[in-house]
Design an enzyme around this catalytic site. Structure first.
Site, short mmCIF file in Angstrom:
data_model
loop_
_atom_site.label_atom_id
_atom_site.label_comp_id
_atom_site.label_asym_id
_atom_site.label_seq_id
_atom_site.Cartn_x
_atom_site.Cartn_y
_atom_site.Cartn_z
N SER A 147 0.71 -1.10 -0.26
CA SER A 147 -0.09 0.08 0.02
C SER A 147 0.80 1.16 0.05
O SER A 147 1.94 1.21 0.61
CB SER A 147 -0.78 -0.03 1.51
OG SER A 147 -1.57 1.42 1.38
N TYR A 160 -0.76 -1.00 10.53
CA TYR A 160 -1.30 -1.25 9.12
C TYR A 160 -0.09 -0.72 8.05
O TYR A 160 0.31 -1.34 7.59
CB TYR A 160 -2.47 -0.61 8.66
CG TYR A 160 -2.88 -0.95 7.21
CD1 TYR A 160 -3.26 -2.15 6.92
CD2 TYR A 160 -2.92 0.26 6.34
CE1 TYR A 160 -3.51 -2.49 5.40
CE2 TYR A 160 -2.90 -0.03 5.14
CZ TYR A 160 -3.39 -1.31 4.57
OH TYR A 160 -3.70 -1.47 3.27
N1 LIG Z 1 -8.91 -0.58 -0.69
C1 LIG Z 1 -7.70 0.20 -0.25
O1 LIG Z 1 -8.18 1.40 -0.17
C2 LIG Z 1 -6.56 -0.43 -0.38
C3 LIG Z 1 -5.20 0.46 -0.35
C4 LIG Z 1 -4.08 -0.08 -0.37
C5 LIG Z 1 -3.81 -1.53 0.03
N2 LIG Z 1 -4.94 -2.22 0.00
C6 LIG Z 1 -4.58 -3.85 0.13
O2 LIG Z 1 -5.18 -4.36 -0.82
C7 LIG Z 1 -5.46 -5.61 -0.46
C8 LIG Z 1 -6.91 -6.37 -0.53
O3 LIG Z 1 -7.97 -5.45 0.03
P1 LIG Z 1 -9.05 -4.56 -0.66
O4 LIG Z 1 -8.91 -3.37 -0.66
O5 LIG Z 1 -9.55 -5.67 -1.89
O6 LIG Z 1 -9.98 -5.09 0.87
P2 LIG Z 1 -11.39 -6.39 1.03
O7 LIG Z 1 -12.45 -6.01 -0.22
O8 LIG Z 1 -11.81 -6.23 2.28
O9 LIG Z 1 -10.67 -7.45 0.54
C9 LIG Z 1 -9.84 -8.23 1.53
C10 LIG Z 1 -9.88 -9.76 1.07
O10 LIG Z 1 -9.16 -10.50 2.04
C11 LIG Z 1 -9.69 -11.50 2.80
N3 LIG Z 1 -9.50 -11.97 4.16
C12 LIG Z 1 -9.58 -10.87 5.14
N4 LIG Z 1 -9.06 -11.61 6.14
C13 LIG Z 1 -8.63 -12.86 5.94
C14 LIG Z 1 -8.26 -14.26 6.39
N5 LIG Z 1 -8.15 -13.95 7.88
N6 LIG Z 1 -7.93 -15.23 5.88
C15 LIG Z 1 -8.11 -15.10 4.49
N7 LIG Z 1 -8.51 -14.10 3.83
C16 LIG Z 1 -8.77 -12.84 4.34
C17 LIG Z 1 -11.14 -11.23 2.56
O11 LIG Z 1 -11.92 -12.60 2.30
P3 LIG Z 1 -12.78 -13.13 3.67
O12 LIG Z 1 -13.48 -12.12 4.57
O13 LIG Z 1 -13.61 -14.11 2.79
O14 LIG Z 1 -11.84 -13.94 4.26
C18 LIG Z 1 -11.29 -10.30 1.03
O15 LIG Z 1 -11.19 -11.49 0.12
C19 LIG Z 1 -5.00 -5.73 1.20
O16 LIG Z 1 -3.99 -6.23 1.31
C20 LIG Z 1 -5.12 -4.27 1.63
O17 LIG Z 1 -4.34 -3.97 2.57
C21 LIG Z 1 -6.25 -1.85 -0.22
#
Ligand SMILES: NC(=O)c1ccc[n+]([C@@H]2O[C@H](COP(=O)([O-])OP(=O)(O)OC[C@H]3O[C@@H](n4cnc5c(N)ncnc54)[C@H](OP(=O)(O)O)[C@@H]3O)[C@@H](O)[C@H]2O)c1
Length: 273
Positions: A147, A160
């Site tokens: 990120s 984080y």
């Molecule tokens: N959205 C943003 O603004 C942003 C910005 C920078 C970086 N990121 C990064 O992008 C990545 C994806 O996040 P996202 O934005 O797509 O958020 P999201 O929609 O909340 O997706 C998170 C994913 O991680 C899975 N997950 C959560 N806890 C888990 C666990 N204990 N075991 C296995 N899977 C788990 C969730 O699935 P289940 O709940 O089904 O397990 C979901 O599929 C993350 O690493 C986040 O830090 C996001």
């Protein structure tokens, strides 16, 4: 749990956190590019629906591998799939992650530890598992999702930002170690992306100006283009790229304070949020 075993001849990508957001977009985009999939997350129903969607839309087969990656036994099953499962995984996308918001001293420490187990420990173990097979084979690739929050200390979500700084440093170091091995490794550093991330963290996304947001599909298309070009780091979008570049050159005393001001948000639903 297996829906359909991926067929021979097609490259296979394992995507963690495939049930929503950026991971789901990775799965769809990779299926569109001709990959079969191994889908990992906790929500089995969503993974099974996605497996059907990629079969219908792209003729891809997908193995559903439900796992809570913060649980050592379940993490070991996914690592084992990478080390020994068939057909072999040639692209690993370590995407699963979550954030916690608030003053570190006030947050329940168990959730902070789970955040480190998912964002850091699972990513390290799965990277290692994938490499035990990819390096001897002389082929394969890994995309680790960091990120732009990892570019500077992030008061308000201290753990984080630190986990994402780890992801960036670790991935770039491993990438250099892999030079000449035939295995590629890239860190993806998105900015604000419209997913379930903010909701899960209890943050009101309305506190972030509209122009700062990207859709997960934009992030993933930028990531795959950068990966194709052999980039070490992908920061998707010119605004995020400028923010990241600035954070890397500005003095720590400045970035700490700016990040604190930007991240001083109220949880969704709190009066005045
Ligand atoms: N959205 C943003 O603004 C942003 C910005 C920078 C970086 N990121 C990064 O992008 C990545 C994806 O996040 P996202 O934005 O797509 O958020 P999201 O929609 O909340 O997706 C998170 C994913 O991680 C899975 N997950 C959560 N806890 C888990 C666990 N204990 N075991 C296995 N899977 C788990 C969730 O699935 P289940 O709940 O089904 O397990 C979901 O599929 C993350 O690493 C986040 O830090 C996001």
């Amino acid at each position: 749990m297996t829906d359909t075993a991926p067929g021979p001849g097609r490259p296979v990508a394992l995507v963690t956190g495939a049930s929503s957001g950026i991971g789901r977009s990775f799965a769809l985009a990779l299926a569109d590019r001709g990959h079969d999939l191994v889908l990992v997350a906790r929500d089995v129903a969503r993974l099974e629906a996605l497996a059907k969607e990629v079969a219908d839309a792209y003729g891809a087969t997908a193995e559903v591998l439900p796992a809570d990656l913060t649980e050592p036994g379940e993490l070991a099953r996914v690592a084992d799939r990478l080390c020994r499962g068939r057909p072999e995984v040639t692209l690993l996308v370590n995407n699963a992650g979550f954030g916690t918001y608030g003053r570190f001293a006030d947050l329940p420490v168990d959730a902070e530890e789970r955040e480190i187990r998912l964002n850091v420990v699972a990513l390290v173990r799965l990277t290692h598992a994938a490499l035990t097979r990819m390096v001897p084979a002389g082929r394969g690739g890994i995309i680790n999702v960091g990120s732009i929050a990892g570019r500077q200390p992030t008061p308000g979500n201290a753990t984080y930002g630190a986990t994402k700084a780890f992801v960036s440093s670790f991935t770039q170091a491993v990438r250099e170690e892999l030079r000449g091995s035939g295995v590629r490794c890239m860190v993806l550093e998105p900015g604000f992306t419209r997913t379930e991330f903010q909701d899960r963290a209890g943050i009101d996304p309305g506190t972030v100006p509209g122009f700062l947001w990207q859709e997960p599909e934009q992030v993933v298309q930028a990531a795959l283009r950068a990966f194709d070009r052999g980039r070490a780091v992908c920061v998707p979008g010119p605004l995020n790229a400028a923010t990241a570049a600035l954070a890397s050159v500005a003095p720590g005393a400045v970035t700490r304070r700016v990040a604190a001001a930007l991240l001083r948000r109220r949880p969704a639903g709190e009066p005045g949020a």
